[in-house]
Design an enzyme around this catalytic site. Structure first.
Site, PDB file in Angstrom:
ATOM      1  N   ASP A  79       0.489  -1.207  -0.391  1.00  0.00           N
ATOM      2  CA  ASP A  79      -0.001   0.368  -0.155  1.00  0.00           C
ATOM      3  C   ASP A  79       0.758   1.185   0.296  1.00  0.00           C
ATOM      4  OD1 ASP A  79      -2.036   1.385   0.605  1.00  0.00           O
ATOM      5  OD2 ASP A  79      -1.457   1.647   2.112  1.00  0.00           O
ATOM      6  N   LYS A  80       0.873   2.357  -0.479  1.00  0.00           N
ATOM      7  CA  LYS A  80       1.610   3.810  -0.379  1.00  0.00           C
ATOM      8  C   LYS A  80       1.233   4.414   0.648  1.00  0.00           C
ATOM      9  CE  LYS A  80       0.079   7.447  -2.518  1.00  0.00           C
ATOM     10  NZ  LYS A  80       0.587   8.421  -1.382  1.00  0.00           N
ATOM     11  N   THR A  81       0.037   4.877   0.981  1.00  0.00           N
ATOM     12  CA  THR A  81       0.190   5.571   2.078  1.00  0.00           C
ATOM     13  C   THR A  81       0.263   5.046   3.310  1.00  0.00           C
ATOM     14  OG1 THR A  81      -1.356   6.982   0.398  1.00  0.00           O
ATOM     15  CG2 THR A  81      -1.540   7.726   3.032  1.00  0.00           C
ATOM     16  N   THR A  86      -2.481   1.810  -4.813  1.00  0.00           N
ATOM     17  CA  THR A  86      -3.247   3.379  -4.249  1.00  0.00           C
ATOM     18  C   THR A  86      -4.277   3.931  -4.552  1.00  0.00           C
ATOM     19  OG1 THR A  86      -1.896   5.446  -3.714  1.00  0.00           O
ATOM     20  CG2 THR A  86      -1.518   4.121  -6.046  1.00  0.00           C
ATOM     21  N   GLY A  87      -4.684   4.567  -4.096  1.00  0.00           N
ATOM     22  CA  GLY A  87      -5.902   5.557  -5.037  1.00  0.00           C
ATOM     23  C   GLY A  87      -5.968   6.537  -5.065  1.00  0.00           C
ATOM     24  N   ASP A  94      -1.918  -1.097   6.130  1.00  0.00           N
ATOM     25  CA  ASP A  94      -2.184  -0.807   7.707  1.00  0.00           C
ATOM     26  C   ASP A  94      -2.653  -0.913   8.766  1.00  0.00           C
ATOM     27  OD1 ASP A  94      -4.501   0.344   6.622  1.00  0.00           O
ATOM     28  OD2 ASP A  94      -3.531   2.191   6.631  1.00  0.00           O
TER      29      ASP A  94
END
Length: 694
Positions: free
Chosen positions: A364-366, A511-512, A558
């Protein structure tokens, strides 16, 4: 898809739990060993075979000595052999004969045959070999229990982290020492310098540094101040803290860690299936091989009964699958404790061990590859007579009065803030104020369009094409500079990706964010592939899409909006769980927000697998070589093993397997990758609701 965890079957660990704690088992074996050794000495002195061997037959001899020998041997057989009799009872109840069955058959055969000789049967007595065999078996089990204890000491250390009481602040302002069990949520507790934190909580007063190494693996003390969180069991540094209790007892982070480690240590490894199957077949081979050995030597070859029975007993003793029974459980215990000590919490052992076969990792990016907060990435000078430092200082001075994430990032980008007069917001456009007598505006591109301020700079277009947010700085109405911001890439991200790719693992990102932002992050960290504009509910489908290529996939996120993807992946890794470790969908929980820990988990999985295979190869290979020798295959060349020597070799094999498991090590991430981002300094005179809008 992941394999479900199985309940542990008949392993060395089950044997331990059946009798009580490892410490109690070790103490029991030690006590029985010393008593049996004390009885063995006169048995050795009275044994006719041993006397004849050393020329003492006429020295130690008296009427009825053979019955004294029988009585001493009976005591050793009953007292020293009792743990093995209890063990065979459990194996019969479980309908799974194993090492205890072999030991019991071997010592019972030697005892019954020797007793028959005492009372008239022609033959030789094996009482001294029986006693030494039991002594060596007890010694091997004692060492085994101590090894298991050593593997579980991390749990004991965790349990000892909590203090016995806490300084509770009462309603009247007094301080009262109370047991931890009396603490409740929302109680206020005083923590003095150097003391252990008694419960998870939020800091309401004070500033200090806290050592969380035993809980998170973080070697550097973490700065804490009002509004921060502390974890029960960590050690307070130089300052006093007052906290409000947020979790205690079973709800505390430490209790959850201990429960997770216990579950992982007690869960059955997939490799354990192979070990259990091998141990079962070895038991069958040993019993049938012992009987066949006796028949060949006594019936076919025509040797005397005593020689044939000694060969059969030696076969059964040397074939005891102790090393096999210990090969996997000890590695499981060591790897789980080692992982927990480094802030890597394993929930699903089958998925963890399967990580050695992973071909792809999706991030996941964030919050995983990035820090999840805006930061300044570029500063451009667009007018004459100014510098990049001046542009940042002007913008930071104005934005120090705003709570908007973009303004917070700009304010943090410069320490050279100056007093601001006449601050006011420009709703939807930015903010302005007077700095050093100059009118400073920090505004969005929309403001420039409204004011018809012409902007034609390819550098700006490039920054916007990368998905960055760009704001502009006007000085007395003239465009002087631009500041670009983006979600900051973690400094450890590139190092993690490079290391994973060196292991032959393909690295991807979900990512979104839009394509431009995703491409910028991908280029910065060196990803093989990325998926942009993916909604949370579609992440699991993307994981399944990658799995459809025929590869095993790990998903790292996360643990909140990534839950479906974590569950879909072959290995789900929740990163940055902090004090909230109850992530139900993850197979592995990483306490730190550090992508390098993903690499640590994969390397630990591979190292654990290597240790298991090494132990299994040693345990099975030892029996393949030792069994024919025990049966007398080298008798023609004068090589004959007695039951006692067989027991010694069997115990040595067990100890080697135990020591090899203890050699498992985890290469910790580099120090520069272990620390979380430092807390931002407080920004004075901040007014809520004032924002710079791109």
């Amino acid at each position: 898809m992941k394999m479900n965890e199985h309940e542990p079957e008949h392993t060395a660990k089950e044997k331990t739990h059946a009798h009580g704690s490892h410490a109690d088992m070790a103490a029991d074996f030690r006590r029985r060993l010393w008593v049996s050794l004390g009885l063995t000495l006169p048995i050795l002195a009275l044994s006719p075979m041993l006397q004849a061997l050393v020329g003492l037959r006429q020295t130690i001899h008296f009427p009825g000595d053979v019955y004294v020998l029988f009585g001493l041997a009976t005591a050793v057989f009953g007292y020293g052999g009792w743990p093995f009799f209890k063990g065979v009872s459990r194996e019969f109840k479980a309908r799974r004969p194993g090492m205890m069955t072999l030991i019991t058959v071997a010592i019972a055969t030697a005892y019954l045959y020797s007793s028959a000789v005492v009372f008239g049967l022609a033959g030789k007595m094996f009482f001294w070999e029986l006693a030494s065999l039991i002594d060596i078996m007890l010694l091997g089990h004692w060492i085994e229990m101590r090894s298991v204890m050593g593997a579980s000491r991390a749990l004991e250390a965790l349990a000892k982290l909590m203090p016995s009481d806490a300084h509770k602040l009462m309603a009247d302002g007094s301080v009262q020492d109370v047991p931890l069990g009396e603490l409740a949520v929302d109680d206020r507790v005083l923590i003095k310098p150097g003391e252990k934190v008694p419960a998870d909580g939020a800091i309401v007063e004070g500033e200090s540094s806290v050592d969380e190494a035993m809980l998170t693996g973080e070697s550097t003390p973490v700065a804490k101040k009002t509004g921060g969180q502390v974890i029960g069991g960590s050690i307070n540094g130089e300052g006093s803290l007052t906290i409000t209790v947020k979790g205690s007892g079973k709800d505390s982070f430490l209790s959850q860690v201990i429960d997770l480690v216990k579950q992982a240590q007690e869960s059955k490894s997939k490799t354990q299936d192979l070990a259990n199957t091998a141990a079962l077949w070895l038991t069958i081979v040993a019993l049938s091989g012992g009987a066949l050995t006796f028949v060949i030597w006594f019936v076919v070859v025509g040797r005397d009964f005593a020689f044939a029975i000694e060969r059969a007993v030696t076969v059964m003793v040397i074939a005891c699958p102790h090393a096999l029974g210990l090969a996997v459980p000890l590695v499981v215990a060591v790897s789980t404790a080692l992982a927990a000590k480094n802030g890597l919490l394993i929930r699903n052992r089958a998925a963890f061990e399967g990580a050695r076969k992973l071909s792809a990792v999706i991030f996941d990016k964030t919050g995983t590859l990035t820090e999840g907060r805006f930061g300044v990435t570029d500063t451009l000078v667009l007018g004459e007579g100014v510098t990049e430092g001046a542009v940042r200082a002007w913008a930071a001075s104005v934005d120090a009065n705003s709570e908007h994430p973009i303004a917070v990032a700009i304010a943090a980008a410069s320490e050279k803030k100056r007093p601001v007069e006449g601050f006011q917001s420009l709703p939807g456009r930015g903010a302005e104020g007077r700095v050093d007598g100059k009118d400073i505006k920090v505004v969005s591109p929309g403001y420039l369009r409204e004011q018809q301020i012409e902007l034609a700079d390819p550098r700006i277009e490039k920054l916007q094409a990368e998905g960055k947010t760009v704001v502009f700085v006007l000085v007395d109405g003239e465009l002087k500079g631009a500041i670009a911001l983006a979600d900051l890439v973690r400094p450890e991200a590139r190092q993690t990706i490079d290391a994973l790719k060196a292991l032959g693992i393909r690295c991807m990102m979900l990512t979104g964010d839009n394509q431009a932002t995703a491409k910028w992050v991908s280029d910065r960290v060196g990803l093989d592939e990325y998926f942009a504009e993916v909604l949370p509910q579609d992440k699991a489908a993307k994981v399944k899409q990658v799995q459809a290529r025929g590869v095993l996939v790990a998903m790292t996120g996360d643990g909140v909006n990534d839950a479906p993807a974590l569950a879909q992946a072959d290995l789900g890794i929740a990163i940055g769980a902090g004090s909230d470790v109850a992530v139900e969908t993850a197979d592995v929980i990483l306490v730190r927000s550090n992508p390098l820990d993903v690499l640590a988990i994969l390397e630990l999985s591979r190292a654990t697998s290597r240790k298991m295979i090494q132990n299994l190869v040693w345990a099975t290979g030892y029996n393949v070589v030792a069994l024919p020798i025990a049966a007398g295959a080298l008798f023609h060349w004068g090589v004959v093993l007695t039951p006692a020597v067989g027991a010694l070799l069997m115990s040595a094999s067990t100890v080697i397997v135990a020591l090899n498991a203890r050699l498992l090590r985890l290469k910790a991430p580099p120090a520069e990758g272990k620390s979380a981002a430092p807390p931002r300094a407080p920004r004075p005179n901040r007014q809520p609701g004032v924002a710079v809008v791109p």
